[in-house]
Scaffold this motif. Structure first.
Motif, short mmCIF file in Angstrom:
data_model
loop_
_atom_site.label_atom_id
_atom_site.label_comp_id
_atom_site.label_asym_id
_atom_site.label_seq_id
_atom_site.Cartn_x
_atom_site.Cartn_y
_atom_site.Cartn_z
N THR A 255 26.49 -8.42 36.70
CA THR A 255 26.14 -7.47 35.28
C THR A 255 24.34 -7.39 36.04
N VAL A 256 23.49 -6.14 35.45
CA VAL A 256 22.20 -6.70 36.08
C VAL A 256 21.36 -7.38 35.19
N THR A 257 21.48 -7.60 34.05
CA THR A 257 21.03 -8.81 32.53
C THR A 257 22.20 -9.52 32.61
N LYS A 258 21.53 -10.61 32.11
CA LYS A 258 22.38 -12.05 31.11
C LYS A 258 23.39 -11.98 30.04
N CYS B 107 20.61 -11.80 27.28
CA CYS B 107 19.59 -11.96 27.03
C CYS B 107 19.02 -10.96 28.15
N GLY B 108 18.10 -10.12 28.32
CA GLY B 108 17.50 -8.81 28.65
C GLY B 108 17.02 -10.11 30.72
N CYS B 109 17.32 -11.00 30.45
CA CYS B 109 16.75 -11.17 31.42
C CYS B 109 17.28 -10.64 32.80
N PRO C 67 21.90 -15.44 20.51
CA PRO C 67 22.41 -14.47 21.64
C PRO C 67 22.30 -13.42 21.37
N VAL C 68 22.35 -12.51 22.09
CA VAL C 68 23.27 -10.77 21.81
C VAL C 68 24.02 -11.09 23.17
N MET C 69 25.55 -10.00 22.69
CA MET C 69 26.02 -10.35 24.00
C MET C 69 25.75 -8.91 24.63
N ASN C 70 25.72 -9.13 26.13
CA ASN C 70 25.96 -7.96 26.82
C ASN C 70 27.69 -7.11 27.13
N ARG C 71 27.81 -5.73 26.84
CA ARG C 71 29.23 -5.23 26.32
C ARG C 71 29.46 -4.80 27.33
N LYS C 72 28.71 -4.96 28.96
CA LYS C 72 28.97 -4.84 30.50
C LYS C 72 30.05 -5.82 30.66
N PHE D 227 31.00 -7.96 28.66
CA PHE D 227 32.81 -8.58 27.92
C PHE D 227 33.13 -7.37 29.22
#
Lengths: 478, 493, 93
Positions: free
Chosen positions: A17-20, A23-25, A49-54, A56
């Motif tokens: 993924t592009v981000t963690k 988080c958006g890091c 924490p907020v989950m990265n959809r990609k 998942f």
């Protein structure tokens, strides 16, 4: 005594993924320490924490690709242990409701297919990195949290492997599936694909499992194989002496090529898993699952079988083509344009791959288009150029990224089939080599080959070899 | 002095209508804080300079006829476990001494956007773990109504500050009653919203599945306007829900005619102080007079709430507080031999005994071999407790009960008996376990002159209804207008 | 709860306790635990555990980069650093 080795593998793959994960890091590799961090991945007070959809969906995609049963209700859990590279001193992982369970993966060893069962596939967050300074007497370590929070997929196999060949095949097949599904870049040197092995020995014929030893710190597939071989010998010797194998975790020392005791089963960490209250559960419905399934490409082994059946390729050739998805895609695109699978496969395996190696080309971004290779093969079959000239044209295609027709025209490489023209060249060659003609007539048959070579040289290789041979034969034999 | 006794909406009106300068109010207020603080000990940090700066800014805006926010010029105190950018946030713990968050909590940001004036950070039980504000590592806050008594907790600093007119309104956090119980003990209004109504982003976590930021105000309308500002969806908190925020002031006077009030039998049993019992019963008479109907009912699993709470909250806390290890922020021990020693010493020095006790209890409940018996069991009983409320709310519109079983207790009285202290929260804990909203409003005084609080509980996301019900009572009574007889300066007595 | 258990839990919690503290904690935690025992009088065989009070699920963010805090802010609260690393006592693996 003869033993059977029982091996299971735990695989960690960083998702691309592009981000963690939470988080958006950025997840970019190799940047200055602690520059891709924020309050979330530094575990600062009050931050959530907020989950990265990609991430998942990538995890879900792989679980489906490994034929797992998908838990329609999944949840995340906190796994607690203290380590300076773990910012919150707990890792958000999955324990009670893993994303995927009871899957399997087919591997191939010496032409035989074997099913390796997958215990579970789950998603978790990566830890940071500890650096131990090399200066002598340094009483400190350093921590970089750039990797902390990168999405990490864990794939746990059943102990279904019985020798290193199976392990090798498992690792290679899994790597290919991760690449085919495009969920991980699998760069082992960057740590984005890692393995841990568990090994036990048992008397051949027994169905009871022996005491299991886990091996960590395996930094390459080679290390995995070496560590298993080492461990097999070590355990075998102990068992021969009548000793029992201690249930323990051992660390592999890559330099010394040996493993060392790390901790015993009794000191097993008490991870205190409980549901992560900061994240809500994820429910997976039929529609979503279907959409994910639609994104999964044909997997490497299936593709290989198809290549062998439909295109009548050899096991070896099909195996090489499916090694990289891009290569297999390239091959299929070529075949779609020109139905000459064998010839195209030869060009890809012999010539394209050599160019890739020599010029260090990116297989996912080749300078040659499928239409161009197909066109080249077609031109050869029409007899416009010889296969020798074709190699030259191909090399030029790679270098200049041009279509073969353009190169042939530009360099006037088209084959000469005009008998009158070729006869003129033959006459010249014969006139220049009276001795050779003598030799030939004395019975030195290969003298003719020399003349063919000379004629080819004269035409810069463009003479139609068939026409040339026929005319020369006729000429010297009359 | 009268000026500082005004409520927030009155003050805002005067500022916006140019009757008063925001700066003058801030100056007055800090004078009072300076006078009273030695006796009340409500604040860990005060931010006079920044507050004056903000006040000047607001005065200018008004002078220039610029639009101002909902909380324009209202001096507000924030509990010191809510992050404030560039203002230290200590959680009343040594482990976060001098901790400077590089970010604002969602609610802090909202206050700033609506032109509130942040005047300081209030005292609390360390990491909000307590019911008396005695567990602070910095100071013990006193109840303005009687300084020998605790102000309740853990938002004791916020409650005492508002009650003593040392702030016009304040934010607190409520994990098991930490907003409602101190509001009750200090005679003010405290709202704990529905879990998910207010973002927890920037609230230092204690029990993540229970924590909710709440309001402490002088009356119900002030609570409505403050809640209006802090409520709402925040993409940085996965548990904050995308439920529209109604206008809480609109129709606040719609009354209680026909309202079905549930009275849970289990809340009126032994252990309930007779003065509290009487005050609530009197309040119910007022509601009946206003047209409400009383329905007696049962919440059968009430007696298990405290036990469930102390497992769930502390299990979550043991994990939430694991991050305080001295590596990235916070206190680090000076004399450590190796990393494990560094952890243990840092944490032993940094945490007070109540925090240690809870971390230990939480880790015990989660540890290998005990998870099923404690954590899982408690989570299951939590379902039963939530079901009790779901069932009750099929027949009634709200529940009314005491906020605290006693009007108050003295400083030191319960400090050495953790279990007895835990039972102080017996009436407030169930709402957190079920995630429902609750409000505590003043409803009388004990024979000793201590204020008594009445708790109203409602269905998920029915804060608006709760405020209407509370407002109806407030209109009929003047308990909320009573002020503690603080002589200034007290310490000269 | 006995001394061995207190020591085990203290170690899990990374909290160093004095002998006197251990004694107090054994007593207090035992009291609390025996109070908690009352949960065992309830039959919860067929009850689902409650982890979240609301009926909500599937909360995600998109895979889009967001600006992080400044470099100074990363270390603003750190006790020990070297260059752009956090420094800790030597960790032996």
């Amino acid at each position: 005594m003869e033993y059977e080795v029982v091996i299971g593998l735990e695989t960690h793959a960083e998702l691309s993924t592009v981000t963690k994960l939470f988080c958006g890091c950025s997840t970019q590799f190799g940047v200055e320490p602690n520059t891709q961090v924020c309050p979330v991945c530094l575990g600062m007070p009050g931050i959530l924490p907020v989950m990265n959809r990609k991430a998942f969906e990538y995890a879900l995609k792989l679980a489906v690709a490994l034929s797992c049963e998908i838990n329609r209700f999944t949840n995340f859990d906190r796994k607690s242990y203290y380590y300076p590279d773990l910012p919150k001193n707990y890792q958000i992982s999955q324990n009670y409701y893993n994303l995927g369970v009871n899957g399997y993966m087919n591997i191939e060893v010496n032409g035989n297919v074997k099913k390796i069962r997958i215990h579970n596939v789950h998603l978790e967050e990566e830890a940071g990195k500890l650096i131990h300074p090399e200066e002598i007497g340094a009483d400190y370590s350093l921590v970089d949290f750039n990797r902390a929070g990168v999405p990490l997929l864990e794939i746990v196999s059943h102990p279904d492997m019985r020798n290193v060949d199976e392990v090798e095949s498992y690792m290679q097949t899994l790597r290919k599936i991760l690449l085919y599904t495009e969920v991980s870049d699998c760069k082992m040197q960057e740590g984005s694909l890692r393995f841990e092995a568990s090994i036990s020995l048992r008397e051949k014929g027994s169905d009871k499992l022996g005491n299991r030893v886990e091996i960590k710190n395996l930094n390459s597939m080679k290390s995995v194989i070496k560590a298993i071989e080492y461990e097999t010998v070590r355990q075998g010797r102990l068992l021969d002496k009548g000793a029992t194998i201690a249930r323990e975790t051992r660390l592999w020392d890559e330099v010394a090529e040996r493993s060392e005791h790390m901790r015993s089963k009794e000191d097993a960490q008490d991870y205190r898993y409980f549901p992560e209250p900061d994240l809500l559960p994820v429910l997976i419905d039929e529609k979503w699952l279907h959409a994910i399934k639609d994104t999964i490409p044909e997997l490497p082994l299936d593709r290989k079988q198809r290549f062998m059946e439909i295109f009548k390729l050899s096991d070896y050739d099909a195996g090489i083509l499916i090694e990289e998805k891009a290569l297999a895609d390239f091959f299929e695109a070529c075949v779609k344009i020109l139905d000459r699978p064998k010839a195209l496969s030869n060009w890809i395996i012999n010539d394209l791959l050599r160019e890739v190696k020599d010029r260090k080309l990116d297989i996912y971004n080749l300078p040659i288009k499928p239409q161009q290779l197909a066109a080249l093969v077609e031109i050869i079959e029409k007899g416009t150029i010889s296969s020798t000239i074709a190699k030259e044209v191909f090399s030029e295609m790679i270098q200049a990224g041009k279509a073969p027709q353009a190169i042939i025209e530009e360099k006037k490489l088209a084959q000469i089939s005009d008998e009158n023209l070729i006869e003129l060249v033959i006459n010249k060659v014969i006139a220049n080599n009276p001795n050779v003609i003598e030799d030939y007539k004395k019975g030195k048959k290969n003298a003719l080959a020399f003349l063919v070579g000379q004629a080819m040289k004269e035409t810069k290789g463009k003479a139609n070899p068939k026409v040339l041979n026929e005319l020369l034969q006729k000429k010297v034999n009359t | 002095m009268k000026l500082l006794e005004s409520n927030s909406l009155q003050i805002k009106k005067k500022i916006v209508s140019r009757e008063l300068h925001s700066t003058d109010i801030v100056r007055h207020l800090f004078e009072r804080i300076k006078n009273l603080e030695p006796d009340i000990q409500a604040y860990i940090t005060t931010t006079e300079e920044e507050a004056l700066k903000k006040a000047i800014e607001i005065d200018k805006k008004i002078e220039n006829n610029q639009q101002v926010g909902l909380l324009a010029g209202i001096p507000i105190a924030i509990k010191d476990n809510i992050c404030t950018k560039n203002i230290s946030t200590t959680c009343a713990s040594k482990i976060l001494k001098d901790f400077m968050p590089p970010y604002d909590a969602f609610v802090t940001k909202r206050l700033k956007e609506e032109d509130a004036i942040i005047i300081g950070k209030t005292n609390l039980d360390e990491f909000a773990m307590g019911s008396s504000t005695e567990n602070s590592r910095y100071k013990i806050t006193r109840n303005p109504w009687n300084v020998e008594y605790v102000p309740g907790g853990s938002s004791g600093g916020s409650a005492a500050a508002v009650a003593a007119d040392m702030a016009f309104m304040a934010l607190g956090s409520d994990t098991g009653g930490s907003v409602r119980q101190p509001a009750a003990l200090c005679g003010i209004v405290g709202v704990k919203p529905t879990y998910g109504r207010v973002s927890r982003y920037g609230l230092v976590a204690f029990g993540s599945s229970l924590d909710q930021i709440g309001t402490l105000t002088k009356n119900v309308k002030d609570a409505a306007v403050l809640l209006q500002v802090i409520a709402g969806y925040d993409p940085r908190d996965s548990t904050s829900l995308q439920v529209p925020v109604p206008d809480y002031l609109d129709n606040i006077n719609s009354g209680v005619n026909g309202l079905r009030i549930g009275i849970p039998n289990e809340y009126f049993t032994e252990g309930l102080h007779s003065d509290v019992n009487k005050a609530i019963k009197d309040a119910l008479k007022i509601y009946e007079k206003l047209g409400a109907n009383i329905v007696y009912l049962s919440l059968p699993h009430t007696e298990y709430a405290v036990a469930v709470y102390y497992i769930v909250a502390n299990a979550e806390a043991s994990s939430n507080l694991a991050r305080y290890d001295g590596v990235r922020y916070g206190h680090r021990t000076n004399n450590a031999r190796g990393i494990i020693d560094m952890y243990s010493r840092t944490r032993s020095e940094g945490f007070g005994s109540e925090v240690k006790r809870r971390i230990m209890l939480g880790n015990y409940a989660l540890s290998s071999g005990y998870y099923d018996a404690y954590y899982l069991k408690a989570s299951k009983v939590r379902t039963l407790i939530k079901n009790d409320f779901d069932n009750a709310f099929e027949k009634i519109d709200c529940i009314i009960c005491p906020t605290s079983p006693v009007p108050g207790f003295k400083v030191g009285e319960r400090a050495n008996n953790p279990l007895q202290m835990y039972l102080s929260d017996i009436y407030t804990i169930p709402a957190n376990l079920a995630g429902i909203p609750g409000i505590s409003i003043p409803c009388g005084f004990s024979s000793d002159g201590l204020p008594i609080g009445m708790q109203i509980l409602g269905k998920h996301f029915e804060e608006k209804r709760l405020l209407q019900i509370a407002y109806a009572f407030e209109q009929e009574t003047d308990f909320h207008l009573k002020k503690p007889a603080l002589r200034v300066p007290l310490r000269q007595r | 709860m006995d001394k061995k258990e207190i020591e085990y839990i203290a170690n899990l919690s990374r909290i160093e306790l004095t002998e006197a503290e251990k004694e107090v904690f054994i007593h207090q935690l035992s009291n609390i635990l025996s109070y908690i025992e009352k949960l065992n009088t309830l039959d919860t065989e067929n009850i689902k555990p409650l982890a979240h009070t609301m009926n909500a699920s599937n909360v995600f963010r998109e895979d889009k980069p967001e600006s992080s805090i400044s470099r100074e802010d990363v270390f603003i609260n750190a006790t020990a650093k070297i260059d752009t690393f956090f420094k800790v006592p030597k960790v032996i693996e």
